[in-house]
Design a protein around this motif. Structure first.
Motif, short mmCIF file in Angstrom:
data_model
loop_
_atom_site.label_atom_id
_atom_site.label_comp_id
_atom_site.label_asym_id
_atom_site.label_seq_id
_atom_site.Cartn_x
_atom_site.Cartn_y
_atom_site.Cartn_z
N ALA A 19 0.85 -1.19 0.00
CA ALA A 19 0.00 0.00 0.00
C ALA A 19 0.88 1.24 0.00
O ALA A 19 1.91 1.28 0.68
CB ALA A 19 -0.90 0.02 1.23
N LEU A 20 0.49 2.23 -0.77
CA LEU A 20 1.15 3.53 -0.79
C LEU A 20 0.11 4.57 -0.44
O LEU A 20 -0.93 4.66 -1.10
CB LEU A 20 1.72 3.81 -2.19
N LEU A 46 0.67 -2.99 -6.18
CA LEU A 46 0.74 -1.70 -5.49
C LEU A 46 -0.66 -1.08 -5.43
O LEU A 46 -1.26 -0.78 -6.44
CB LEU A 46 1.69 -0.75 -6.20
N HIS A 47 -1.16 -0.92 -4.21
CA HIS A 47 -2.45 -0.27 -3.95
C HIS A 47 -2.16 1.17 -3.54
O HIS A 47 -1.67 1.40 -2.43
CB HIS A 47 -3.19 -0.97 -2.80
N CYS A 48 -2.42 2.12 -4.41
CA CYS A 48 -2.24 3.54 -4.09
C CYS A 48 -3.51 4.01 -3.39
O CYS A 48 -4.58 4.00 -3.98
CB CYS A 48 -1.98 4.35 -5.36
N LEU A 49 -3.38 4.39 -2.14
CA LEU A 49 -4.53 4.63 -1.27
C LEU A 49 -4.64 6.08 -0.84
O LEU A 49 -3.67 6.67 -0.36
CB LEU A 49 -4.41 3.74 -0.02
N VAL A 101 2.96 -4.57 3.39
CA VAL A 101 3.85 -3.46 3.71
C VAL A 101 3.14 -2.17 3.30
O VAL A 101 2.33 -2.17 2.37
CB VAL A 101 5.23 -3.60 3.01
N ILE A 102 3.41 -1.09 4.02
CA ILE A 102 2.86 0.21 3.68
C ILE A 102 4.01 1.17 3.39
O ILE A 102 5.01 1.18 4.10
CB ILE A 102 1.95 0.76 4.80
N HIS A 127 0.65 1.76 15.63
CA HIS A 127 -0.53 0.90 15.61
C HIS A 127 -0.55 -0.14 14.49
O HIS A 127 -1.42 -0.98 14.45
CB HIS A 127 -1.80 1.76 15.54
N SER A 128 0.40 -0.06 13.60
CA SER A 128 0.44 -0.99 12.47
C SER A 128 1.03 -2.32 12.89
O SER A 128 1.95 -2.39 13.70
CB SER A 128 1.27 -0.40 11.33
N GLU A 129 0.50 -3.38 12.30
CA GLU A 129 1.05 -4.71 12.52
C GLU A 129 1.87 -5.17 11.32
O GLU A 129 2.33 -6.30 11.29
CB GLU A 129 -0.09 -5.70 12.82
N ILE A 130 2.01 -4.28 10.34
CA ILE A 130 2.80 -4.60 9.15
C ILE A 130 3.94 -3.59 9.02
O ILE A 130 3.87 -2.49 9.55
CB ILE A 130 1.94 -4.62 7.87
N PRO A 131 5.01 -3.96 8.32
CA PRO A 131 6.15 -3.05 8.15
C PRO A 131 5.76 -1.78 7.38
O PRO A 131 4.86 -1.78 6.55
CB PRO A 131 7.14 -3.88 7.33
N ILE A 132 6.48 -0.71 7.69
CA ILE A 132 6.27 0.59 7.04
C ILE A 132 7.59 1.02 6.42
O ILE A 132 8.64 0.99 7.07
CB ILE A 132 5.83 1.65 8.06
#
Length: 141
Positions: A19-20, A46-49, A101-102, A127-132
């Motif tokens: 995610a971006l 790639l999810h551009c959010l 990943v974000i 608060h994220s449980e995924i890498p940034i």
């Protein structure tokens, strides 16, 4: 130099969805290119959010411009998630769409300091449980 933050609760299961976060502001094309290149290396979509309360005409127009520009780019898509709280919107999207990943854009000045002084990025990191992955931009985003 990028900053990669991995929460201690993260479990590696590959990187299929990236995610971006976008604000649809000037200077984000370079950020999209960098994130897309990284996603391609991992074979990731790639999810551009963009998280917002509603779609203003300006946001709709910018999203359409990006969708048109990346129409032939495999594995790149643009999404709007509607939420009053941007942090909650980002975190909800991450869970609902199984992001691995974000990627977030930061100003080039002392990237490490910028990453942790930005209130939204800081809250997401806590608060994220995924890498940034924080990438620097040449323009303010």
């Amino acid at each position: 130099c990028p900053v990669f933050v991995v929460p201690d609760t993260a479990t590696y299961r590959g990187i299929e969805n990236t995610a971006l976060t976008l604000q649809y502001k000037h200077g984000e094309v370079e950020l999209i290119e960098s994130a897309a290149a990284m996603a391609r290396k991992f074979g990731s979509h790639l999810h551009c959010l963009h998280v917002d309360v509603y779609d203003s005409e300006k946001i709709k127009t910018k999203k359409e411009e990006y969708e048109h520009a990346y129409a032939k780019a495999p594995g790149v898509s643009f999404h709007t998630h509607y939420e009053l709280d941007t942090e909650k919107g980002i975190l909800d999207y991450m869970k609902e769409h199984h992001m691995d990943v974000i990627v977030m854009g930061m100003e080039h000045r002392n990237l490490f300091r910028e990453f942790f002084s930005q209130s939204l990025a800081k809250r997401i990191a806590y608060h994220s449980e995924i890498p940034i992955l924080a990438l620097h931009t040449t323009e303010k985003v």
